[in-house]
Design an enzyme around this catalytic site. Structure first.
Site, PDB file in Angstrom:
ATOM      1  N   LYS A  79       0.853  -1.200   0.000  1.00 15.47           N
ATOM      2  CA  LYS A  79       0.000   0.000   0.000  1.00 15.47           C
ATOM      3  C   LYS A  79       0.885   1.245   0.000  1.00 15.47           C
ATOM      4  O   LYS A  79       1.893   1.289   0.723  1.00 15.47           O
ATOM      5  CB  LYS A  79      -0.903  -0.017   1.227  1.00 15.47           C
ATOM      6  CG  LYS A  79      -1.930   1.104   1.290  1.00 15.47           C
ATOM      7  CD  LYS A  79      -2.811   0.952   2.530  1.00 15.47           C
ATOM      8  CE  LYS A  79      -3.916   1.992   2.586  1.00 15.47           C
ATOM      9  NZ  LYS A  79      -4.773   1.826   3.787  1.00 15.47           N
ATOM     10  N   SER A 154      -9.681   1.606   2.839  1.00 13.17           N
ATOM     11  CA  SER A 154      -8.868   2.410   1.971  1.00 13.17           C
ATOM     12  C   SER A 154      -7.789   1.619   1.222  1.00 13.17           C
ATOM     13  O   SER A 154      -7.211   2.153   0.274  1.00 13.17           O
ATOM     14  CB  SER A 154      -8.187   3.517   2.778  1.00 13.17           C
ATOM     15  OG  SER A 154      -7.312   2.956   3.736  1.00 13.17           O
ATOM     16  N   SER A 178      -9.634  -0.716   7.076  1.00 17.07           N
ATOM     17  CA  SER A 178      -9.078  -0.578   5.730  1.00 17.07           C
ATOM     18  C   SER A 178      -8.330  -1.784   5.174  1.00 17.07           C
ATOM     19  O   SER A 178      -8.026  -1.799   3.984  1.00 17.07           O
ATOM     20  CB  SER A 178      -8.155   0.632   5.667  1.00 17.07           C
ATOM     21  OG  SER A 178      -8.931   1.783   5.508  1.00 17.07           O
TER      22      SER A 178
HETATM   23  N1  GLN Z   1     -13.037   3.833   6.252  1.00 12.44           N
HETATM   24  C1  GLN Z   1     -12.472   4.324   7.470  1.00 12.44           C
HETATM   25  C2  GLN Z   1     -12.116   5.777   7.330  1.00 12.44           C
HETATM   26  O1  GLN Z   1     -12.464   6.337   6.349  1.00 12.44           O
HETATM   27  C3  GLN Z   1     -11.279   3.514   7.852  1.00 12.44           C
HETATM   28  C4  GLN Z   1     -10.094   3.843   7.050  1.00 12.44           C
HETATM   29  C5  GLN Z   1      -8.879   3.057   7.467  1.00 12.44           C
HETATM   30  O2  GLN Z   1      -8.964   2.027   8.121  1.00 12.44           O
HETATM   31  N2  GLN Z   1      -7.732   3.585   7.107  1.00 12.44           N
HETATM   32  O3  GLN Z   1     -11.503   6.377   8.158  1.00 12.44           O
END
Ligand code: GLN
Length: 486
Positions: A79, A154, A178
């Site tokens: 990532k 994400s 994420s």
């Molecule tokens: N979807 C969640 C957010 O928007 C989690 C994102 C993540 O785990 N980085 O913060």
């Protein structure tokens, strides 16, 4: 043979038997990338030359008699929020578009030592803020099961690359789901380790008290193998935990007899897709059939999880992202008359809408006069949420829930109203607030052919229990063997 389709442990067997070389493996995966990346767009940066050179080096070392470790010659995607020495690390943000780190994250260092080969950097929501990867400043990654739908987020690029066989495995980061949610939406395995289990050194910070790096893989065995490579205490991360480190692959036992599965009433709610709910109950019945016992449990503060998370996470983000000011890192505006204007323009031009929204929310929650009402209150509720899990784990060994209330949604479906996007994290967020480990594994498909994820939550530093339940389930089902038609 289509080497690109194989799992990490299958590739390892071939390498050991001398039936494939690292160069052949990496070459096969790049052929695959060239064939399908145009449709999927999982990679922000592809490092083909470096990868092939490294594969040649690995093969030469093997020829000279160097031992073959479980990750020797294994091609991975990373990532783009994890720092890689000499390779652009953008966080899918314009503000870091040309940022080239001068050091490796600890996980990257460890993976290199183990002989892994990096294919490139995977697309993501900008600074890991989002649940669909639509917040990337560069491109929209498509779900390999339906190109009209999001891969989740994400870590959408990391999950899509695994599902589309554009890498043998990958790493994402998980602040509120994420790793697990994109794994669920792409039909692969994703694990969020206990907070402190894996070093965050070199992980670009979003919300430091929640962030963890975790593996995304084609099956549960690969997940344990990647955990073995990256877990462990790191003096470079003050939140890294000095606890005994198991061999995670020893948890891969096809046996759940007598294990107590907690089923939380609060996670089977209205608004959940009936097909998702049916698949989860089906999985629970199978685990019961295999000898596990189920216990009804309650996590009474679940309702407050999203509000709590969006105060804590945004507060930490507003502080962490203050460093992007045009002076120290990355982008600087071309047009400014003085220093203040330089800061303002740099941040206005460099950050996308969601990141700005979060910085403003977080700054507000931390500001004098509001701090007690928002940030401090959220910290107190966070403690209550953690206590919910401590109480629940007195009555069960693991907790079973869906990973996401729905299968993959369409592009644009949730971008107009940020709140509906936030709500899609309802089942993954409490885990981060409590700091416990959780895994998502494939447990079925909707009638429309979209993957569904089962989430298994464990006690702190007991990744072994969730790996064992996940492995047992996987050994008795075929879901993980299905591939998207690309
Ligand atoms: N979807 C969640 C957010 O928007 C989690 C994102 C993540 O785990 N980085 O913060």
């Amino acid at each position: 043979m289509e080497l690109f389709r194989l799992t990490i442990h299958e590739l390892h067997e071939l390498l050991k038997k001398g039936e494939a070389t690292a160069t052949e493996i990496v070459g096969s995966v790049f052929e695959r990338i060239e064939a399908v990346e145009g449709k999927i767009q999982a990679y922000v940066t592809i490092t083909k030359e470096e990868a092939l050179a490294r594969a040649a080096g690995v093969d030469a070392a093997i020829k000279k008699g160097k031992g073959i470790r479980p990750l020797t010659g294994i091609p991975l995607a990373i990532k783009d929020v994890i720092c890689t020495l000499g390779v652009r690390t953008t966080c899918s943000s314009l503000i870091l578009e040309n940022h080239v780190p001068i050091y490796d994250a600890t996980v990257i260092h460890k993976l290199r030592e183990e002989g892994a080969i990096f294919l490139g950097k995977a697309n993501m929501d900008e600074f890991a803020m989002g649940s669909s990867t639509e917040n990337s400043a560069f491109m929209k990654t498509k779900n390999p099961w339906d190109l009209g739908r999001v891969p989740g987020g994400s870590s959408g690029g990391s999950a899509a690359a695994v599902a589309a066989d554009m890498c043998a495995g990958s790493f994402g980061s998980d602040t509120g789901g994420s790793v697990r949610q994109p794994a669920a939406l792409c039909g692969v395995v994703g694990l969020k380790p206990t907070y402190g289990r894996v070093s965050r050194y070199g992980l670009v910070a979003f919300a430091s008290s929640l962030d963890q790096i975790g593996p995304i893989t084609k099956d549960v065995t690969d997940c344990a193998i990647l955990m073995n490579a990256v877990a462990g205490y790191d003096p470079m991360d003050s939140t890294s935990a000095m606890v005994t480190l198991p061999d995670f692959t020893r948890a891969l036992l096809p046996d759940v007899k007598g294990l107590r599965l907690g089923i939380p009433a609060e996670y089977f709610i209205e608004g959940m897709d009936p097909e998702v709910e049916a698949a989860i109950w089906e999985a629970i019945r199978l685990l019961e059939h295999l000898g596990a016992n189920t216990e009804k449990i309650s996590l009474p503060h679940t309702d407050y999880a999203i509000a709590t998370y969006y105060l804590v996470a945004t507060a930490e983000a507003s502080s962490n992202l203050a460093r992007y000011d045009g002076v120290k890192y990355g982008y600087r505006t071309k047009r400014s008359m003085d220093m203040l204007e330089m800061y303002q323009r740099t941040r206005r031009e460099g950050f996308g809408a969601e990141v700005k929204r979060r910085i403003m929310l977080g700054t507000y929650a931390l500001s004098a006069g509001y701090y007690e009402a928002y940030y401090l209150k959220a910290q107190k509720v966070r403690t209550l949420i953690r206590h919910d899990f401590e109480e629940a784990f007195k009555h069960c060994d693991v907790i079973i829930t869906p990973t996401s209330p729905t299968a993959a949604f369409r592009f644009g479906e949730k971008t107009e109203d940020p709140l509906t996007m936030y709500l899609s994290d309802i089942f993954t967020i409490s885990v981060n607030l409590a700091g416990i480990p959780a895994i998502s594994i494939p447990c079925g498909f909707t009638k429309g052919g979209l993957p569904i994820g089962l989430q298994i939550l464990g006690k702190p530093f007991n990744e072994e229990a969730i790996l064992r339940v996940a492995y047992t389930y996987e050994q008795n089902t075929e879901w993980h063997k299905r591939k998207p038609n690309l």
